[in-house]
Design a protein around this motif. Structure first.
Motif, PDB file in Angstrom:
ATOM      1  N   GLN A   1      38.757  30.327  22.672  1.00 47.56           N
ATOM      2  CA  GLN A   1      39.700  29.594  23.525  1.00 47.56           C
ATOM      3  C   GLN A   1      40.391  28.470  22.757  1.00 47.56           C
ATOM      4  OE1 GLN A   1      37.558  28.330  27.010  1.00 47.56           O
ATOM      5  NE2 GLN A   1      37.601  30.370  27.948  1.00 47.56           N
ATOM      6  N   LYS A   2      39.681  27.925  21.791  1.00 54.23           N
ATOM      7  CA  LYS A   2      40.247  26.846  20.981  1.00 54.23           C
ATOM      8  C   LYS A   2      41.399  27.348  20.118  1.00 54.23           C
ATOM      9  CE  LYS A   2      38.788  23.367  17.573  1.00 54.23           C
ATOM     10  NZ  LYS A   2      37.639  22.869  16.767  1.00 54.23           N
ATOM     11  N   LEU A   3      41.417  28.658  19.873  1.00 55.05           N
ATOM     12  CA  LEU A   3      42.422  29.233  18.978  1.00 55.05           C
ATOM     13  C   LEU A   3      43.608  29.851  19.716  1.00 55.05           C
ATOM     14  CD1 LEU A   3      39.989  31.079  16.523  1.00 55.05           C
ATOM     15  CD2 LEU A   3      40.831  28.731  16.373  1.00 55.05           C
ATOM     16  N   ASN A   4      43.570  29.844  21.040  1.00 51.43           N
ATOM     17  CA  ASN A   4      44.577  30.561  21.828  1.00 51.43           C
ATOM     18  C   ASN A   4      46.012  30.203  21.461  1.00 51.43           C
ATOM     19  OD1 ASN A   4      42.841  32.151  23.263  1.00 51.43           O
ATOM     20  ND2 ASN A   4      42.694  30.774  25.030  1.00 51.43           N
ATOM     21  N   ASN A   5      46.271  28.956  21.153  1.00 55.56           N
ATOM     22  CA  ASN A   5      47.643  28.512  20.888  1.00 55.56           C
ATOM     23  C   ASN A   5      47.938  28.351  19.398  1.00 55.56           C
ATOM     24  OD1 ASN A   5      48.230  28.286  23.698  1.00 55.56           O
ATOM     25  ND2 ASN A   5      47.175  26.306  23.746  1.00 55.56           N
ATOM     26  N   LEU A   6      47.116  29.004  18.573  1.00 49.34           N
ATOM     27  CA  LEU A   6      47.283  28.842  17.126  1.00 49.34           C
ATOM     28  C   LEU A   6      47.655  30.147  16.426  1.00 49.34           C
ATOM     29  CD1 LEU A   6      44.159  26.571  16.404  1.00 49.34           C
ATOM     30  CD2 LEU A   6      46.486  25.869  17.016  1.00 49.34           C
ATOM     31  N   PHE A   7      47.948  31.191  17.199  1.00 48.25           N
ATOM     32  CA  PHE A   7      48.238  32.493  16.599  1.00 48.25           C
ATOM     33  C   PHE A   7      49.702  32.625  16.202  1.00 48.25           C
ATOM     34  CE2 PHE A   7      44.368  33.558  18.966  1.00 48.25           C
ATOM     35  CZ  PHE A   7      43.665  34.247  17.993  1.00 48.25           C
ATOM     36  N   CYS A   8      49.906  33.283  15.075  1.00 46.78           N
ATOM     37  CA  CYS A   8      51.262  33.621  14.633  1.00 46.78           C
ATOM     38  C   CYS A   8      51.770  34.775  15.493  1.00 46.78           C
ATOM     39  CB  CYS A   8      51.229  34.027  13.157  1.00 46.78           C
ATOM     40  SG  CYS A   8      52.768  34.744  12.534  1.00 46.78           S
ATOM     41  N   CYS A   9      52.978  34.643  16.043  1.00 44.17           N
ATOM     42  CA  CYS A   9      53.511  35.677  16.932  1.00 44.17           C
ATOM     43  C   CYS A   9      53.944  36.928  16.170  1.00 44.17           C
ATOM     44  CB  CYS A   9      54.686  35.133  17.748  1.00 44.17           C
ATOM     45  SG  CYS A   9      56.161  34.752  16.766  1.00 44.17           S
ATOM     46  N   LEU A  10      53.919  36.881  14.842  1.00 48.54           N
ATOM     47  CA  LEU A  10      54.337  38.035  14.043  1.00 48.54           C
ATOM     48  C   LEU A  10      53.158  38.861  13.538  1.00 48.54           C
ATOM     49  CD1 LEU A  10      57.214  36.336  12.046  1.00 48.54           C
ATOM     50  CD2 LEU A  10      57.457  38.122  13.763  1.00 48.54           C
ATOM     51  N   CYS A  11      52.109  38.205  13.072  1.00 46.97           N
ATOM     52  CA  CYS A  11      50.976  38.949  12.504  1.00 46.97           C
ATOM     53  C   CYS A  11      49.715  38.855  13.355  1.00 46.97           C
ATOM     54  CB  CYS A  11      50.681  38.464  11.087  1.00 46.97           C
ATOM     55  SG  CYS A  11      49.994  36.783  11.006  1.00 46.97           S
ATOM     56  N   ASN A  12      49.739  37.998  14.382  1.00 44.95           N
ATOM     57  CA  ASN A  12      48.603  37.823  15.290  1.00 44.95           C
ATOM     58  C   ASN A  12      47.371  37.265  14.581  1.00 44.95           C
ATOM     59  OD1 ASN A  12      47.565  37.870  17.900  1.00 44.95           O
ATOM     60  ND2 ASN A  12      46.619  39.875  17.629  1.00 44.95           N
ATOM     61  N   GLN A  13      47.577  36.559  13.467  1.00 49.67           N
ATOM     62  CA  GLN A  13      46.498  35.853  12.785  1.00 49.67           C
ATOM     63  C   GLN A  13      46.706  34.351  13.001  1.00 49.67           C
ATOM     64  OE1 GLN A  13      44.068  37.888  11.340  1.00 49.67           O
ATOM     65  NE2 GLN A  13      45.346  39.479  12.249  1.00 49.67           N
ATOM     66  N   ILE A  14      45.837  33.531  12.429  1.00 51.30           N
ATOM     67  CA  ILE A  14      45.955  32.084  12.614  1.00 51.30           C
ATOM     68  C   ILE A  14      47.112  31.558  11.763  1.00 51.30           C
ATOM     69  CG2 ILE A  14      44.760  29.879  12.468  1.00 51.30           C
ATOM     70  CD1 ILE A  14      43.624  31.837  14.533  1.00 51.30           C
ATOM     71  N   ALA A  15      48.057  30.917  12.415  1.00 49.12           N
ATOM     72  CA  ALA A  15      49.294  30.506  11.745  1.00 49.12           C
ATOM     73  C   ALA A  15      49.035  29.457  10.668  1.00 49.12           C
ATOM     74  CB  ALA A  15      50.284  29.967  12.771  1.00 49.12           C
ATOM     75  N   ASN A  16      49.494  29.747   9.478  1.00 48.64           N
ATOM     76  CA  ASN A  16      49.431  28.790   8.376  1.00 48.64           C
ATOM     77  C   ASN A  16      50.815  28.171   8.207  1.00 48.64           C
ATOM     78  OD1 ASN A  16      48.831  27.320   6.105  1.00 48.64           O
ATOM     79  ND2 ASN A  16      48.676  29.078   4.734  1.00 48.64           N
ATOM     80  N   ASN A  17      50.858  26.840   8.047  1.00 48.53           N
ATOM     81  CA  ASN A  17      52.142  26.128   7.986  1.00 48.53           C
ATOM     82  C   ASN A  17      52.995  26.512   9.200  1.00 48.53           C
ATOM     83  OD1 ASN A  17      51.481  24.933   5.491  1.00 48.53           O
ATOM     84  ND2 ASN A  17      52.220  26.730   4.383  1.00 48.53           N
ATOM     85  N   ALA A  18      52.427  26.310  10.380  1.00 49.17           N
ATOM     86  CA  ALA A  18      53.046  26.779  11.624  1.00 49.17           C
ATOM     87  C   ALA A  18      54.430  26.179  11.854  1.00 49.17           C
ATOM     88  CB  ALA A  18      52.140  26.446  12.807  1.00 49.17           C
ATOM     89  N   VAL A  19      55.325  27.041  12.329  1.00 47.44           N
ATOM     90  CA  VAL A  19      56.655  26.605  12.761  1.00 47.44           C
ATOM     91  C   VAL A  19      56.858  27.090  14.194  1.00 47.44           C
ATOM     92  CG1 VAL A  19      57.647  26.611  10.447  1.00 47.44           C
ATOM     93  CG2 VAL A  19      57.743  28.689  11.826  1.00 47.44           C
ATOM     94  N   GLU A  20      57.684  26.373  14.943  1.00 47.64           N
ATOM     95  CA  GLU A  20      57.976  26.753  16.325  1.00 47.64           C
ATOM     96  C   GLU A  20      59.425  27.198  16.431  1.00 47.64           C
ATOM     97  OE1 GLU A  20      57.923  24.908  20.882  1.00 47.64           O
ATOM     98  OE2 GLU A  20      57.046  23.783  19.202  1.00 47.64           O
TER      99      GLU A  20
END
Length: 233
Positions: free
Chosen positions: A38-57
């Motif tokens: 649940q802590k990771l729900n808003n941290l996924f990359c919408c392209l690869c479905n992994q944890i976003a590194n250097n996240a952009v919105e």
């Protein structure tokens, strides 16, 4: 959200993904080991479905009224835009606009994880189903690194420094290369031993051949001697 729909394909891509990268998104299976989902729900990359590194919105005007925030790893998004004529991955429109998501970047960098090399090693052991018990010399040599461990647990932002300066494990790719070298060395060693044994057996055969020839001569001599005795009688 634009993610991979095929579960099997997603699984294959995840297996091929590098666990930790300084620029690419982080493997979610690795991060999930030490973090609540649940802590990771808003941290996924919408392209690869992994944890976003250097996240952009994504902040395009075409979907500014959508309640959902679209996050992507910066490298994933840049790669997608180059491959798709700079069209937005959400609405396929031109002029994709995005900005750094500082809050998400901070949240991701503070996630606790284990050493990615330790994780890769454990995953490889699980995939290969390494057998316990008696092993040959070459197998023991080629798997020497699998007996090592790294007990590091820290934040993602600390990981590069750990890998560069303090981790006692080598990467799984380096391990494979080293294992191949060790196996080749073992093969040449066994080949040399086999060649030596062949020479020894051949030498024994030559010696046995000489002994047989000598016995044949002795038999012939005895036969001649027997004939002479018969003639004398």
């Amino acid at each position: 959200m634009l993610v991979l729909d095929d579960e099997g394909e997603d699984k294959n891509l995840e297996n091929e993904r590098e666990t930790f990268s300084s620029s690419g998104c982080y493997a979610k299976a690795w991060v999930l080991l030490t973090n609540d989902s649940q802590k990771l729900n808003n941290l996924f990359c919408c392209l690869c479905n992994q944890i976003a590194n250097n996240a952009v919105e994504l902040q395009c005007n075409d979907h500014e009224n959508v309640e959902q925030a679209y996050l992507a790893g910066e490298e994933c998004l840049q790669t997608y835009l180059k491959q798709n004529n700079e069209k937005c991955p959400i609405g396929q429109h031109d002029h994709c606009e995005f900005s750094k998501s500082k809050i998400t970047r901070q949240q991701v960098s503070d996630l606790l994880v284990i050493c990615p090399r330790q994780y890769d090693m454990q995953k490889e052991q699980s995939n290969e189903g390494i057998k316990t018990g008696e092993k040959g010399e070459c197998e023991n040599e080629s798997n020497w690194n699998l007996t090592s461990q790294c007990n590091f647990k820290g934040k993602i932002k600390e990981m590069k420094d750990h890998l560069d300066k303090s981790c006692q494990l080598i990467s799984i790719h380096q391990t494979f290369s080293l294992q191949i070298v060790l196996l080749v060395v073992c093969i040449f060693k066994e080949l040399k031993e086999m060649q030596t044994e062949i020479k020894r057996l051949k030498a024994n055969d030559d010696e046995k051949g000489k002994q047989i020839q000598q016995l044949n001569r002795q038999v012939n001599d005895l036969q001649h001697e027997s004939v002479k005795k018969d003639l004398q009688i």
